[in-house]
Design a protein around this motif. Structure first.
Motif, PDB file in Angstrom:
ATOM      1  N   GLN A 167      70.719  -0.370 -42.715  1.00 16.38           N
ATOM      2  CA  GLN A 167      70.650   0.530 -43.866  1.00 16.38           C
ATOM      3  C   GLN A 167      70.262  -0.223 -45.135  1.00 16.38           C
ATOM      4  N   HIS A 168      70.738  -1.447 -45.251  1.00 20.43           N
ATOM      5  CA  HIS A 168      70.473  -2.222 -46.469  1.00 20.43           C
ATOM      6  C   HIS A 168      69.158  -2.990 -46.408  1.00 20.43           C
ATOM      7  N   TYR A 169      68.845  -3.591 -45.253  1.00 19.15           N
ATOM      8  CA  TYR A 169      67.670  -4.477 -45.147  1.00 19.15           C
ATOM      9  C   TYR A 169      66.562  -3.932 -44.261  1.00 19.15           C
ATOM     10  N   GLY A 170      66.756  -2.778 -43.669  1.00 19.37           N
ATOM     11  CA  GLY A 170      65.748  -2.226 -42.769  1.00 19.37           C
ATOM     12  C   GLY A 170      65.804  -2.904 -41.413  1.00 19.37           C
ATOM     13  N   GLY A 171      64.873  -2.551 -40.559  1.00 12.91           N
ATOM     14  CA  GLY A 171      64.807  -3.135 -39.235  1.00 12.91           C
ATOM     15  C   GLY A 171      65.231  -2.161 -38.157  1.00 12.91           C
ATOM     16  N   ALA A 172      65.328  -2.660 -36.948  1.00 13.11           N
ATOM     17  CA  ALA A 172      65.698  -1.846 -35.799  1.00 13.11           C
ATOM     18  C   ALA A 172      66.713  -2.603 -34.956  1.00 13.11           C
ATOM     19  N   ILE A 173      67.656  -1.885 -34.385  1.00 11.16           N
ATOM     20  CA  ILE A 173      68.670  -2.498 -33.521  1.00 11.16           C
ATOM     21  C   ILE A 173      68.122  -2.516 -32.096  1.00 11.16           C
ATOM     22  N   ARG A 174      68.155  -3.693 -31.485  1.00 13.30           N
ATOM     23  CA  ARG A 174      67.600  -3.883 -30.148  1.00 13.30           C
ATOM     24  C   ARG A 174      68.549  -4.708 -29.292  1.00 13.30           C
ATOM     25  N   ASP A 175      68.234  -4.787 -27.995  1.00 12.72           N
ATOM     26  CA  ASP A 175      68.997  -5.654 -27.093  1.00 12.72           C
ATOM     27  C   ASP A 175      68.354  -7.041 -27.061  1.00 12.72           C
ATOM     28  N   PHE A 176      69.001  -7.976 -26.364  1.00 14.44           N
ATOM     29  CA  PHE A 176      68.507  -9.359 -26.346  1.00 14.44           C
ATOM     30  C   PHE A 176      67.119  -9.455 -25.726  1.00 14.44           C
ATOM     31  N   ASP A 177      66.891  -8.753 -24.623  1.00 12.00           N
ATOM     32  CA  ASP A 177      65.586  -8.861 -23.959  1.00 12.00           C
ATOM     33  C   ASP A 177      64.452  -8.514 -24.914  1.00 12.00           C
ATOM     34  N   PHE A 178      64.626  -7.440 -25.679  1.00  7.31           N
ATOM     35  CA  PHE A 178      63.590  -7.056 -26.630  1.00  7.31           C
ATOM     36  C   PHE A 178      63.491  -8.080 -27.759  1.00  7.31           C
ATOM     37  N   ALA A 179      64.633  -8.518 -28.277  1.00  9.02           N
ATOM     38  CA  ALA A 179      64.629  -9.496 -29.375  1.00  9.02           C
ATOM     39  C   ALA A 179      63.953 -10.791 -28.948  1.00  9.02           C
ATOM     40  N   PHE A 180      64.232 -11.239 -27.739  1.00  5.86           N
ATOM     41  CA  PHE A 180      63.617 -12.483 -27.263  1.00  5.86           C
ATOM     42  C   PHE A 180      62.120 -12.288 -27.035  1.00  5.86           C
ATOM     43  N   PHE A 181      61.725 -11.128 -26.539  1.00  6.54           N
ATOM     44  CA  PHE A 181      60.310 -10.799 -26.375  1.00  6.54           C
ATOM     45  C   PHE A 181      59.600 -10.888 -27.728  1.00  6.54           C
ATOM     46  N   VAL A 182      60.226 -10.326 -28.774  1.00  3.93           N
ATOM     47  CA  VAL A 182      59.656 -10.381 -30.118  1.00  3.93           C
ATOM     48  C   VAL A 182      59.543 -11.835 -30.585  1.00  3.93           C
ATOM     49  N   ALA A 183      60.588 -12.632 -30.350  1.00  2.00           N
ATOM     50  CA  ALA A 183      60.559 -14.044 -30.760  1.00  2.00           C
ATOM     51  C   ALA A 183      59.422 -14.786 -30.054  1.00  2.00           C
ATOM     52  N   GLN A 184      59.200 -14.484 -28.793  1.00  2.00           N
ATOM     53  CA  GLN A 184      58.104 -15.132 -28.063  1.00  2.00           C
ATOM     54  C   GLN A 184      56.746 -14.698 -28.618  1.00  2.00           C
ATOM     55  N   LYS A 185      56.606 -13.425 -28.915  1.00  2.00           N
ATOM     56  CA  LYS A 185      55.341 -12.914 -29.453  1.00  2.00           C
ATOM     57  C   LYS A 185      55.070 -13.459 -30.859  1.00  2.00           C
ATOM     58  N   ASP A 186      56.115 -13.725 -31.614  1.00  2.00           N
ATOM     59  CA  ASP A 186      55.959 -14.214 -32.981  1.00  2.00           C
ATOM     60  C   ASP A 186      55.799 -15.727 -33.069  1.00  2.00           C
ATOM     61  N   LEU A 187      55.776 -16.416 -31.935  1.00  2.00           N
ATOM     62  CA  LEU A 187      55.690 -17.878 -31.963  1.00  2.00           C
ATOM     63  C   LEU A 187      54.495 -18.388 -32.759  1.00  2.00           C
ATOM     64  N   GLU A 188      53.360 -17.736 -32.647  1.00  2.00           N
ATOM     65  CA  GLU A 188      52.183 -18.220 -33.372  1.00  2.00           C
ATOM     66  C   GLU A 188      52.403 -18.173 -34.883  1.00  2.00           C
ATOM     67  N   TYR A 189      53.206 -17.216 -35.362  1.00  2.00           N
ATOM     68  CA  TYR A 189      53.517 -17.131 -36.788  1.00  2.00           C
ATOM     69  C   TYR A 189      54.642 -18.086 -37.167  1.00  2.00           C
ATOM     70  N   ASP A 190      55.577 -18.287 -36.233  1.00  2.00           N
ATOM     71  CA  ASP A 190      56.767 -19.072 -36.527  1.00  2.00           C
ATOM     72  C   ASP A 190      56.595 -20.570 -36.296  1.00  2.00           C
ATOM     73  N   MET A 191      55.690 -20.990 -35.442  1.00  2.00           N
ATOM     74  CA  MET A 191      55.595 -22.411 -35.090  1.00  2.00           C
ATOM     75  C   MET A 191      55.311 -23.324 -36.274  1.00  2.00           C
ATOM     76  N   PRO A 192      54.533 -22.925 -37.272  1.00  2.00           N
ATOM     77  CA  PRO A 192      54.366 -23.833 -38.422  1.00  2.00           C
ATOM     78  C   PRO A 192      55.684 -24.149 -39.129  1.00  2.00           C
ATOM     79  N   ILE A 193      56.643 -23.232 -39.105  1.00  2.00           N
ATOM     80  CA  ILE A 193      57.908 -23.454 -39.804  1.00  2.00           C
ATOM     81  C   ILE A 193      58.725 -24.549 -39.113  1.00  2.00           C
ATOM     82  N   PRO A 194      59.011 -24.436 -37.779  1.00  2.00           N
ATOM     83  CA  PRO A 194      59.769 -25.531 -37.144  1.00  2.00           C
ATOM     84  C   PRO A 194      58.978 -26.834 -37.098  1.00  2.00           C
ATOM     85  N   LYS A 195      57.656 -26.724 -36.983  1.00  2.00           N
ATOM     86  CA  LYS A 195      56.844 -27.942 -36.953  1.00  2.00           C
ATOM     87  C   LYS A 195      56.967 -28.686 -38.287  1.00  2.00           C
TER      88      LYS A 195
END
Length: 135
Positions: free
Chosen positions: A83-111
């Motif tokens: 309600q405050h920050y937006g977004g969608a509530i999901r289960d782990f499988d979906f959340a992990f799928f999203v994290a895998q799909k976002d790797l190309e955007y996220d990899m510069p940050i951990p690198k």
């Protein structure tokens, strides 16, 4: 950010600052998911990913992911967060799928973080070694 940890085969705990790092390591070692725990956003209590509620696509800023994912032990708290920050509530499988799909955007940050830590370690090493040699 979502705090994550996995217990390695040597019984050592591997901490992760966010799900993006788990997704990165999963490519090399899929068993990282076998002993995974996530931390509740508010209490930092360790949870099994199977019982947590994950919020994806919120406007809450993260230090290690362009599209952060957060875990909650209680669905009502996850709903308040949404309600405050937006977004969608999901289960782990979906959340992990999203994290895998976002790797190309996220990899510069951990690198970049890994490079900063390596440089910091090198500076500490050189300072300590130079002090020992000069004495």
């Amino acid at each position: 950010d979502l705090s994550v940890e996995s217990t390695l085969s040597s019984n050592q705990t591997q901490p992760y600052p966010c799900l993006a790092y788990v997704a990165r390591d999963y490519k090399l070692n899929p068993s990282v998911l076998d002993t995974l725990f996530v931390s509740d956003f508010y209490s930092n209590k360790k949870l099994s990913p199977s019982v947590a509620f994950f919020v994806t696509n919120s406007k809450y800023k993260s230090t290690c992911s362009k599209y952060p994912i957060f875990a909650f032990s209680d669905k009502a708290m996850a709903e308040k967060f949404v309600q405050h920050y937006g977004g969608a509530i999901r289960d782990f499988d979906f959340a992990f799928f999203v994290a895998q799909k976002d790797l190309e955007y996220d990899m510069p940050i951990p690198k970049a973080r890994d490079e900063r830590e390596a440089k910091r370690g090198q500076n500490i090493f050189e300072t300590l070694c130079n002090n020992d040699i000069n004495q």
